[in-house]
Write a protein that holds these residues in place. Structure first.
Motif, PDB file in Angstrom:
ATOM      1  N   VAL A   1      29.543  67.110  16.784  1.00 19.75           N
ATOM      2  CA  VAL A   1      30.134  68.296  16.169  1.00 19.75           C
ATOM      3  C   VAL A   1      30.691  67.881  14.806  1.00 19.75           C
ATOM      4  N   PRO A   2      30.343  68.607  13.755  1.00 14.74           N
ATOM      5  CA  PRO A   2      30.810  68.225  12.415  1.00 14.74           C
ATOM      6  C   PRO A   2      32.328  68.058  12.339  1.00 14.74           C
ATOM      7  N   GLY A   3      32.742  66.944  11.739  1.00 18.60           N
ATOM      8  CA  GLY A   3      34.160  66.665  11.539  1.00 18.60           C
ATOM      9  C   GLY A   3      34.792  65.792  12.598  1.00 18.60           C
ATOM     10  N   VAL A   4      34.127  65.613  13.735  1.00 19.68           N
ATOM     11  CA  VAL A   4      34.689  64.813  14.824  1.00 19.68           C
ATOM     12  C   VAL A   4      34.177  63.381  14.703  1.00 19.68           C
ATOM     13  N   ASP A   5      35.122  62.435  14.587  1.00 20.01           N
ATOM     14  CA  ASP A   5      34.764  61.018  14.515  1.00 20.01           C
ATOM     15  C   ASP A   5      35.116  60.258  15.791  1.00 20.01           C
ATOM     16  N   ARG A   6      36.157  60.722  16.487  1.00 21.64           N
ATOM     17  CA  ARG A   6      36.613  60.024  17.691  1.00 21.64           C
ATOM     18  C   ARG A   6      36.951  61.036  18.773  1.00 21.64           C
TER      19      ARG A   6
ATOM     20  N   PHE B   1      39.015  53.617  31.781  1.00 22.20           N
ATOM     21  CA  PHE B   1      38.087  53.298  30.702  1.00 22.20           C
ATOM     22  C   PHE B   1      38.360  51.917  30.139  1.00 22.20           C
ATOM     23  N   ARG B   2      38.937  51.072  30.932  1.00 17.31           N
ATOM     24  CA  ARG B   2      39.255  49.691  30.593  1.00 17.31           C
ATOM     25  C   ARG B   2      40.148  49.578  29.380  1.00 17.31           C
ATOM     26  N   ALA B   3      39.620  49.316  28.197  1.00 16.63           N
ATOM     27  CA  ALA B   3      40.457  48.964  27.048  1.00 16.63           C
ATOM     28  C   ALA B   3      40.824  50.126  26.149  1.00 16.63           C
ATOM     29  N   ALA B   4      40.248  51.270  26.342  1.00 10.78           N
ATOM     30  CA  ALA B   4      40.481  52.305  25.336  1.00 10.78           C
ATOM     31  C   ALA B   4      40.661  53.674  25.956  1.00 10.78           C
ATOM     32  N   THR B   5      41.550  54.450  25.363  1.00 11.38           N
ATOM     33  CA  THR B   5      41.618  55.863  25.699  1.00 11.38           C
ATOM     34  C   THR B   5      40.971  56.680  24.604  1.00 11.38           C
ATOM     35  N   THR B   6      40.825  56.103  23.447  1.00  9.18           N
ATOM     36  CA  THR B   6      40.104  56.771  22.377  1.00  9.18           C
ATOM     37  C   THR B   6      38.845  55.972  22.125  1.00  9.18           C
ATOM     38  N   ILE B   7      37.726  56.623  22.217  1.00  4.50           N
ATOM     39  CA  ILE B   7      36.448  55.941  22.101  1.00  4.50           C
ATOM     40  C   ILE B   7      35.699  56.573  20.937  1.00  4.50           C
ATOM     41  N   ALA B   8      35.070  55.755  20.115  1.00  2.00           N
ATOM     42  CA  ALA B   8      34.350  56.309  18.967  1.00  2.00           C
ATOM     43  C   ALA B   8      32.948  55.753  18.895  1.00  2.00           C
ATOM     44  N   ALA B   9      32.061  56.546  18.415  1.00  2.00           N
ATOM     45  CA  ALA B   9      30.697  56.095  18.140  1.00  2.00           C
ATOM     46  C   ALA B   9      30.611  55.872  16.644  1.00  2.00           C
ATOM     47  N   SER B  10      30.260  54.679  16.261  1.00  2.00           N
ATOM     48  CA  SER B  10      30.110  54.454  14.819  1.00  2.00           C
ATOM     49  C   SER B  10      28.817  55.089  14.365  1.00  2.00           C
TER      50      SER B  10
END
Length: 161
Positions: A117-122, A136-145
């Motif tokens: 979706v445009p504008g969403v990075d994380r 989710f082990r190490a992260a609650t915020t996950i991002a796709a580069s």
């Protein structure tokens, strides 16, 4: 009369692209690959709703599948425009029957879909309104580069997750 017809055609051509429904890819699995399938709507809510609906019968015949449990529902979505972070609150069903590879695939499907979706990075994932600490082990915020869809943790919570 001919000018009127040409003018009407030109007006239709200019208006038609704006009248088309916006689409956003929803990610399902085919083999071990995430595959984007266009769906109507270009909001976080419409993208997640389409993801939770799952692949169509025709798409399933083409080998597309989802690891997201069918009972999973979208409870709430919030978007921080400044930070470009979407917070997606799902029912606890999202974590049902957790096997490591299935959970990773679920999270991948969700993150790829929402970050399309445009504008969403994380994406920050909540279950039943709370941070699923440890799930989710190490992260609650996950991002796709943007470079190749590699995953990186956006924010750690505590130690030993």
């Amino acid at each position: 009369m001919r000018r009127l017809l040409v003018g009407a055609l030109l007006a239709l051509l200019l208006v038609a692209p704006a009248a088309r429904a916006a689409t956003s890819p929803v990610y399902f699995l085919q083999g071990e690959q995430a595959v984007g399938v266009p769906r109507d709507g270009a909001t976080i809510e419409s993208a997640v709703a389409a993801l939770l609906t799952g692949p169509t019968k025709a798409e399933r015949k083409q080998g597309l599948r989802t690891y997201i449990p069918p009972a999973t529902r979208l409870d709430e979505v919030a978007f921080d425009e400044e930070a470009h972070v979407a917070t997606v609150d799902l029912s606890g069903d999202f974590a049902d029957g957790v096997k490591t590879e299935e959970l990773g695939a679920r999270v991948a499907q969700l993150v790829f879909t929402v970050t399309s979706v445009p504008g969403v990075d994380r994406v920050q994932v909540l279950l039943e309104g709370a941070t699923p600490v440890g799930l989710f082990r190490a992260a609650t915020t996950i991002a796709a580069s943007a470079a190749g869809g590699r995953w990186r943790a956006g924010r750690r919570v505590g130690r030993g997750l």
